[in-house]
Design a protein around this motif. Sequence first.
Motif, mmCIF file in Angstrom:
data_model
loop_
_atom_site.group_PDB
_atom_site.id
_atom_site.type_symbol
_atom_site.label_atom_id
_atom_site.label_comp_id
_atom_site.label_asym_id
_atom_site.label_seq_id
_atom_site.Cartn_x
_atom_site.Cartn_y
_atom_site.Cartn_z
ATOM 1 N N SER A 1 5.102 1.843 3.209
ATOM 2 C CA SER A 1 5.988 3.015 3.275
ATOM 3 C C SER A 1 5.389 4.227 2.561
ATOM 4 O O SER A 1 4.486 4.097 1.725
ATOM 5 C CB SER A 1 7.341 2.663 2.659
ATOM 6 N N PHE A 2 5.919 5.402 2.956
ATOM 7 C CA PHE A 2 5.527 6.666 2.340
ATOM 8 C C PHE A 2 4.010 6.896 2.411
ATOM 9 O O PHE A 2 3.325 7.083 1.418
ATOM 10 C CB PHE A 2 6.023 6.736 0.888
ATOM 11 N N ASN A 3 3.509 6.830 3.646
ATOM 12 C CA ASN A 3 2.125 7.173 3.943
ATOM 13 C C ASN A 3 2.130 8.049 5.192
ATOM 14 O O ASN A 3 3.144 8.712 5.489
ATOM 15 C CB ASN A 3 1.295 5.897 4.150
ATOM 16 N N HIS A 4 1.027 8.091 5.922
ATOM 17 C CA HIS A 4 0.917 8.931 7.119
ATOM 18 C C HIS A 4 0.448 8.112 8.313
ATOM 19 O O HIS A 4 -0.306 8.612 9.164
ATOM 20 C CB HIS A 4 -0.066 10.087 6.867
ATOM 21 N N LEU B 1 0.832 -1.203 0.000
ATOM 22 C CA LEU B 1 0.000 0.000 0.000
ATOM 23 C C LEU B 1 0.868 1.255 0.000
ATOM 24 O O LEU B 1 0.372 2.359 0.302
ATOM 25 C CB LEU B 1 -0.908 0.002 1.237
ATOM 26 N N SER B 2 2.121 1.117 -0.349
ATOM 27 C CA SER B 2 3.071 2.234 -0.242
ATOM 28 C C SER B 2 2.735 3.376 -1.205
ATOM 29 O O SER B 2 1.998 3.203 -2.181
ATOM 30 C CB SER B 2 4.487 1.725 -0.512
ATOM 31 N N GLN B 3 3.302 4.561 -0.859
ATOM 32 C CA GLN B 3 3.197 5.752 -1.696
ATOM 33 C C GLN B 3 1.740 6.123 -1.988
ATOM 34 O O GLN B 3 1.314 6.272 -3.123
ATOM 35 C CB GLN B 3 3.979 5.550 -3.005
ATOM 36 N N ASN B 4 0.973 6.238 -0.899
ATOM 37 C CA ASN B 4 -0.394 6.737 -0.946
ATOM 38 C C ASN B 4 -0.543 7.774 0.168
ATOM 39 O O ASN B 4 0.460 8.321 0.656
ATOM 40 C CB ASN B 4 -1.388 5.583 -0.776
ATOM 41 N N ASP B 5 -1.754 8.059 0.576
ATOM 42 C CA ASP B 5 -2.016 9.022 1.650
ATOM 43 C C ASP B 5 -2.768 8.357 2.802
ATOM 44 O O ASP B 5 -3.599 8.992 3.471
ATOM 45 C CB ASP B 5 -2.840 10.201 1.105
ATOM 46 N N PHE B 6 -2.517 7.100 3.037
ATOM 47 C CA PHE B 6 -3.182 6.392 4.127
ATOM 48 C C PHE B 6 -2.741 6.962 5.472
ATOM 49 O O PHE B 6 -1.622 7.469 5.632
ATOM 50 C CB PHE B 6 -2.860 4.904 4.077
ATOM 51 N N SER B 7 -3.639 6.840 6.448
ATOM 52 C CA SER B 7 -3.362 7.313 7.801
ATOM 53 C C SER B 7 -3.920 6.312 8.799
ATOM 54 O O SER B 7 -4.387 5.246 8.422
ATOM 55 C CB SER B 7 -3.975 8.704 8.003
ATOM 56 N N GLY B 8 -3.854 6.683 10.078
ATOM 57 C CA GLY B 8 -4.370 5.793 11.104
ATOM 58 C C GLY B 8 -3.294 4.888 11.656
ATOM 59 O O GLY B 8 -2.104 5.031 11.364
ATOM 60 N N MET B 9 -3.709 3.900 12.451
ATOM 61 C CA MET B 9 -2.783 3.033 13.161
ATOM 62 C C MET B 9 -2.838 1.603 12.603
ATOM 63 O O MET B 9 -3.822 1.195 11.987
ATOM 64 C CB MET B 9 -3.126 3.003 14.652
ATOM 65 N N ILE B 10 -1.734 0.877 12.827
ATOM 66 C CA ILE B 10 -1.753 -0.568 12.595
ATOM 67 C C ILE B 10 -2.272 -1.208 13.870
ATOM 68 O O ILE B 10 -1.667 -1.057 14.936
ATOM 69 C CB ILE B 10 -0.346 -1.098 12.277
ATOM 70 N N THR B 11 -3.385 -1.899 13.765
ATOM 71 C CA THR B 11 -4.004 -2.475 14.960
ATOM 72 C C THR B 11 -3.510 -3.907 15.178
ATOM 73 O O THR B 11 -2.805 -4.484 14.345
ATOM 74 C CB THR B 11 -5.536 -2.470 14.829
ATOM 75 N N SER B 12 -3.945 -4.461 16.286
ATOM 76 C CA SER B 12 -3.561 -5.844 16.610
ATOM 77 C C SER B 12 -4.103 -6.840 15.589
ATOM 78 O O SER B 12 -3.634 -7.978 15.522
ATOM 79 C CB SER B 12 -4.074 -6.206 18.006
#
Length: 869
Positions: free
Chosen positions: A739-742, A714-725
């Motif tokens: 990589s290269f997200n938020h 999913l790299s080089q986009n504008d995703f945000s938020g957390m990686i959950t369990s």
Amino acid sequence: GTLPPEIIRFPYLETLSLYDNSLFGSLPSELGRSTSLTYLNLDSNNFTGILPLDLGELRALTYFSIMANQFTGTIPSVILQLEKLNYFDVGTNQFTGSLPSELGVLTELTFIGMDWNQFSGTVPSELASFNQLSELYLHSNNFTGTIPSELGILTELAVFAIASNKCTGTIPSELGNLRVLSELYLYANQFTGTIPAEFGQLTSLTSLSLYSNEFTGTVPSELGSLKELSELYLYSNELTGTIPSQFGGLISLMVLSMYSNQFTGTLPSELGRLKELSNLDLSSNNFTGTIPSEIGESTSLTKLSLFSNQFNGTLPSELGRLKSLAELYIHLNELSGMIPSQIEELTSLITLYMYSNQFTGTVPSELGSLKVLSELRLSSNKFTGTIPSEITGLTSLTALTMHINQFTGTLPSEIGMLEHLSELYLNSNQFNGTIPSQIEGLTSLTALSMYSNQFTGTVPSELGQMKELTSLRLSSNKFTGRIPSEIGELTSLTALTMHLNQFTGTLPSELGRLKKLSELYLNSNKFSGIIPSEIANLKELTWLDIGSNHVFGIIPSGIGRLKRLNHLDISSNQLKGSIPSEIGLLTDLAFLHIHLNQFSGMIPSEIGNLKVLSDLALHNNSFVGLIPSEIGELTSLMNLSMSLNQFSGTLSSKMGSLKELSELSLYSNRLTGTIPSEFGELTSLTTLSMHSNQLRGTVPSELARLNELSELDLSQNDFSGMITSEIGKLTSLTMLDISFNHFTGTLPSEISQLSELRLFNIIANQFTGTLPSELGLLKALTAFMITSNQFSGTIPTEIVNLKELTLLWINANQFTGTFPSGIENNLNLTNFCLRDNNFSGLLPAEIATDAPCLGHEFFSILTHFNLTG
């Protein structure tokens, strides 16, 4: 006509024989008034209906035969009370029911024929009452159960046939008491157990048929005592063990058929004593060892079938003594060595199958002596050398298969003399040179296979003379030039494969004449020009591949007429324009590859009509607009590649209906919006690549359902938020690149559950906190990249457990403390970057001077790990 009731006008009639006429209809009941009748023969007519009960009045009847009619119903019990009957034949009708026990009163019977009906039930033991019975035919019915042991007292029985029924159980040993028995037919039942050794007492036996049952165990050596036996059929059982050497005593044997069992061991040399043997079939067993030279003593052999065993060694030269041999099948073994020159003595040979062995050397010129040879199959061996010119003198040849060997040299021009040749397979060798123009003489040829050689030059126009040709396979050679227009004369062609050559020029419009063509492979050549519109005439076409050429222009709209098309590949060309809406008419299409072209425009909604499509590759074009929601209707889709285009807009939630989808590649487009939560329904997905778009929002938690997912990019986009369990549920993951997200937050300890993970890349995000010590459980990890985040704290000592690690980038964070000792012992670690942190203390000498890992080196390594798209 019919049998008239007026038959009763002959009250003293004793003999009525009307066999082999064209009489039809039912038997008149008045026939029962002919009470003086002793002989009644109505064989081979077209009588129908049931037998009248009045036949029971024919008490003087001794001979009753109505075989080969169409009578139905059951046998009336009154007929079975005609006590003077000695001949009873109702075979080849449509009678049903069981054999009544009342049969036992017919003690004068010498012949019973009830074969080829639909009788059922068990065989009654009362048949043992027929102590004068000589012939008993019960075959081709629906009888069940076992053979009564009581039949062993029928000491006059010469023929017993109960084949082609549904009988079960073991064969009673009491049958060994039938000392005058000459023919025993038990084949095509469900008999089990072993062959009784008592059969060795049947010294009058001439024919023993036990095939197509479930017999087990070994063949009793006692059978070797049957001096009169001429036919022994044991094939299609589960027999084991070896052939008894005592079989050498079967001096009258003409047919020995034991194929499709589980026999083992070597062939006894005693088989050479069988001077009358004409047919020996031991194929499809587990025999080993060499073919005994003594087999050459069985000089009456016309057929020798030893294929599908494990015979080894060389072919004995003594086979040359078999002057009457017409068929020799030794294929699918492990035979080796050269073909003996003595093969020239087999002048009666019509069929010679030697394929799938390990024969070596050259093909002997002596084969040219086999003037009546029709089939010569030498494929899948290790033959070398050239095709001997003498083979071209075998003018009776219909099949010559020499493929998958190491033959060299050119194709002799004399090959054109084989005017009866129907099959010529030369593929997968090292032949070179050109196709001789004299090949036009092969006017009977239906299959010509020359692929995977080193043939050169142009395809001769004379091929157009071979009107019977249905399959022409020339792929994987070094052919050049154009396809001759005369190819259009081969109107019987169903398969034309010319791929992987160096053909040039345009695709001839004459291809459109090949109305029966089903397969057309022209890919991987240097063809140019447009796709001829005449291609639309090939309405039987199921496979069309012209990929990897220099074809330009547009897809002709007539493509929609190819309704049977299952596979369409026009990739890696210079085609342009849009996809015609007529593509939606190809409802049998399962494979569509149009990638690596210059197509533009939008994907037509009609693509949703392709309900059986499993593979769709559109990548590396200039398509624009939305991905049509109709894609979500392609529920058979397994691979979808739409990357490297200019698609825009949001992803349709309907794509969540693609339950069979394994690979989804959407990277390097202009997609926006969020990932639909419905993507969590793609439970067959193994690869999801969406990098280099403008996607945003959080990654839906529903993706945790994708337990088959191996690669997630999913790299080089504008995703945000957390990686959950929830990440811990993706236990099949081998590559994770966001990589290269938020992204923000900490790494959950559940990441340790990704035991298959090899590559972990979260470069250039906003992660914080410390690294969980559970990272040390990722034993398969080879690349760990967390550069340019906000991690802090110390590096967990467990990182030294990652013995497969080759790349470690943790630079540009806020790590503190000392670097764990022991990392220097990891001999696989060759690329690391620690700078721009707050480490203290001394680094191990081996990693104290890490090279810069940004700039060109940084991106070259990303490319190596397929992280830049």
